[in-house]
Design an enzyme around this catalytic site. Sequence first.
Site, PDB file in Angstrom:
ATOM      1  N   GLY A 200       0.818  -1.204   0.000  1.00 38.34           N
ATOM      2  CA  GLY A 200       0.000   0.000   0.000  1.00 38.34           C
ATOM      3  C   GLY A 200       0.848   1.248   0.000  1.00 38.34           C
ATOM      4  N   GLY A 203       2.185   5.496   4.675  1.00 40.75           N
ATOM      5  CA  GLY A 203       1.327   6.097   5.689  1.00 40.75           C
ATOM      6  C   GLY A 203      -0.039   5.481   5.834  1.00 40.75           C
ATOM      7  N   LYS A 206       0.496   0.048   7.440  1.00 44.11           N
ATOM      8  CA  LYS A 206       0.956  -1.338   7.247  1.00 44.11           C
ATOM      9  C   LYS A 206       1.699  -1.840   8.483  1.00 44.11           C
ATOM     10  CE  LYS A 206       3.225  -0.148   3.511  1.00 44.11           C
ATOM     11  NZ  LYS A 206       2.758   1.242   3.345  1.00 44.11           N
ATOM     12  N   THR A 207       2.591  -1.041   9.009  1.00 39.36           N
ATOM     13  CA  THR A 207       3.340  -1.448  10.203  1.00 39.36           C
ATOM     14  C   THR A 207       2.418  -1.551  11.413  1.00 39.36           C
ATOM     15  OG1 THR A 207       5.310  -0.326   9.342  1.00 39.36           O
ATOM     16  CG2 THR A 207       5.296  -0.874  11.683  1.00 39.36           C
ATOM     17  N   HIS A 422      -5.991  34.704 -12.759  1.00 37.93           N
ATOM     18  CA  HIS A 422      -5.597  33.302 -12.960  1.00 37.93           C
ATOM     19  C   HIS A 422      -6.472  32.374 -12.112  1.00 37.93           C
ATOM     20  CE1 HIS A 422      -2.514  30.127 -13.849  1.00 37.93           C
ATOM     21  NE2 HIS A 422      -3.042  29.614 -12.739  1.00 37.93           N
ATOM     22  N   GLU A 423      -6.577  32.665 -10.817  1.00 39.96           N
ATOM     23  CA  GLU A 423      -7.374  31.805  -9.938  1.00 39.96           C
ATOM     24  C   GLU A 423      -8.863  31.917 -10.255  1.00 39.96           C
ATOM     25  OE1 GLU A 423      -5.977  29.595  -8.166  1.00 39.96           O
ATOM     26  OE2 GLU A 423      -3.961  30.371  -8.466  1.00 39.96           O
ATOM     27  N   HIS A 426      -9.660  29.554 -13.131  1.00 37.91           N
ATOM     28  CA  HIS A 426      -9.865  28.163 -12.675  1.00 37.91           C
ATOM     29  C   HIS A 426     -11.268  27.982 -12.093  1.00 37.91           C
ATOM     30  CE1 HIS A 426      -5.850  26.752 -13.367  1.00 37.91           C
ATOM     31  NE2 HIS A 426      -5.278  27.585 -12.501  1.00 37.91           N
TER      32      HIS A 426
END
Length: 616
Positions: A200, A203, A206-207, A422-423, A426
């Site tokens: 995976g 973070g 898994k451990t 620019h923003e 978007h």
Amino acid sequence: MKKVNLFPLILILIMLLGFSLSRTLFTSLMEEPIDTSRAIELINGGHIKKASLVKDKLTLIDDDGKGYRTIIPMMLQNDFYNDHLKDQVEEKNIVFAPQSSADEGLFSGMLPYLIMGLGFFFILNMLFRQARVQNNNVDDFSKSKAKRFQPSNGKTITFKDVAGLEEEKVELMEIVDFLKSPRKYANIGARIPKGVLLVGPPGTGKTYISRAVAGEAGVPFFSISGSEFLEMFVGVGASRVRDLFKEAKANAPCIIFIDEIDAVGRKRGTGLGGGHDEREQTLNQLLVEMDGFEKNEGIIMMAATNRPDILDDALLRPGRFDRTVHIGLPDVRGREEILEVHAKDKPMGDDVDLNNIARRTPGFSPADLENLLNEAALLSARANRSSINKDMMEEASIKVIAGPEKKSKLITPEEKKLVSFHEAGHAVIGYNLKKTEPVHMITIVPRGAAGGFTYSVPDEERYYHTRSMMIDEMITLLGGRAAEDLMLGDISTGASNDIDRVTKIAHSMVARYGMSKKIGTLNYSDDQSQTFLGNSIGHSKAYSEDILKDIDTEMREIVRYCYDKAIEILKANKDILITLANVLMDKETIYKKEFEAICSGSYNPEDFKDEKLNIY
């Protein structure tokens, strides 16, 4: 073994030896060599106070303490003593050393050699001790560095402590049941998997879940990193593998967990050059220990990696790591459970909605979510708050994604206008497309390496992306560049990251996902599994230069279509674009409801005086 410092003793012996040798040398230098006739003359003259005859050496000392020595031939010793020395001793009171002085002379002559011999003895003894210590250090160097966790210390981690991994826990519960009741499986002839590979992204826990397996089973847990096997000395890695399994056999049933196993388990025969490969020798020993001639009853191997594609095939065959458990990123329900676990020890405000935060953090790993709450706690402590409120959680989530605000950074009015358009480009395009994520926040305050930031949050979890969704995403990404071109008549470097992302999406559509009619449903992307230079040498590409030209042509056509579509949308919403850019230049940051009011044409500035109002 406790080390004994022999340096002071050796120093004393050397000093004694030096004193004895210097005294002998000094005495020999003070004695004047004379012949026998001169010795007789001195004795008869009455100037001698002491005399000694040891073997053939006659030593005389006069009134002033001056010494003389001579050699008396063996055949003349008795005559000399009887005729000259004996009478003079009796008449002139000469102190004559008795015959035992010969033994004393012998001892005094041997004393320096005895001291020297003792000195050599202690020096050799010290060297042997140091050699034994070094041998012990070499033995320690080749021993396994695995850390043992005994799940009986009151801090046992169980499956109850693991949130968001329900299906994964079901897979691993079989291992736990075997460790608790091995006879149940043996009676029915079942063979429990010898190894479980946890795969995976970083973070994802898994451990952590491997320690929960050991806690549930109540058995010893040996943990080691793959890199800890390898050293610069040849053979150390294999020796550590042998020592690890030897210790595990003595504590069976138990679990051995190797974190980042790709450090030692990479495919053999990769890379350039020859010679002895310490990593491959370590891997060979690991393969033998896992499934060789000797059976490892009661030892369960667990390992974690985020690169299963580079592991050696022999490591993944049945009998070794014969079960793979994918530990993926949590869904919205899993994220909420993880947030609840990490929020237990933190004072949360009544206005904090963990479910809302979970919905707004898709793609976050458990480590990211823990970091999110920690950042919120740090921000609250910095503001001298007694609890974590909604505003702190909002700022922490933006900080984790885009970086901290840089309000102190000075920008010119021209740059501020450019970033605002620019923003706004978007955001306006994202609002007008159906298959894009809703805009949650727009800011022109620099964050991290970005001059501005448009934050979109999906309404629901998405596990697949369609062609239309990817096209809409590229149109939105190109909206910033299109707004600069349309409104300012110039373009800037601010769209560099957007262009990178658009290029990757277009290449994936054409060369990997088969979304181009001209190229067809074939995969022409580079093989990402060829992570070593040695694997790529000698492998020719499975397509011609003409195919590469066609891929480039198709990518340009797709991107050109998306850019033209962005210009078209912005022209149709030019008034909204200007209004949004002006509000951004004035307030610098606006949130979802204010943005939607601007785009719908119902915007009233008086309704949004408080920039934190209704941010959700």
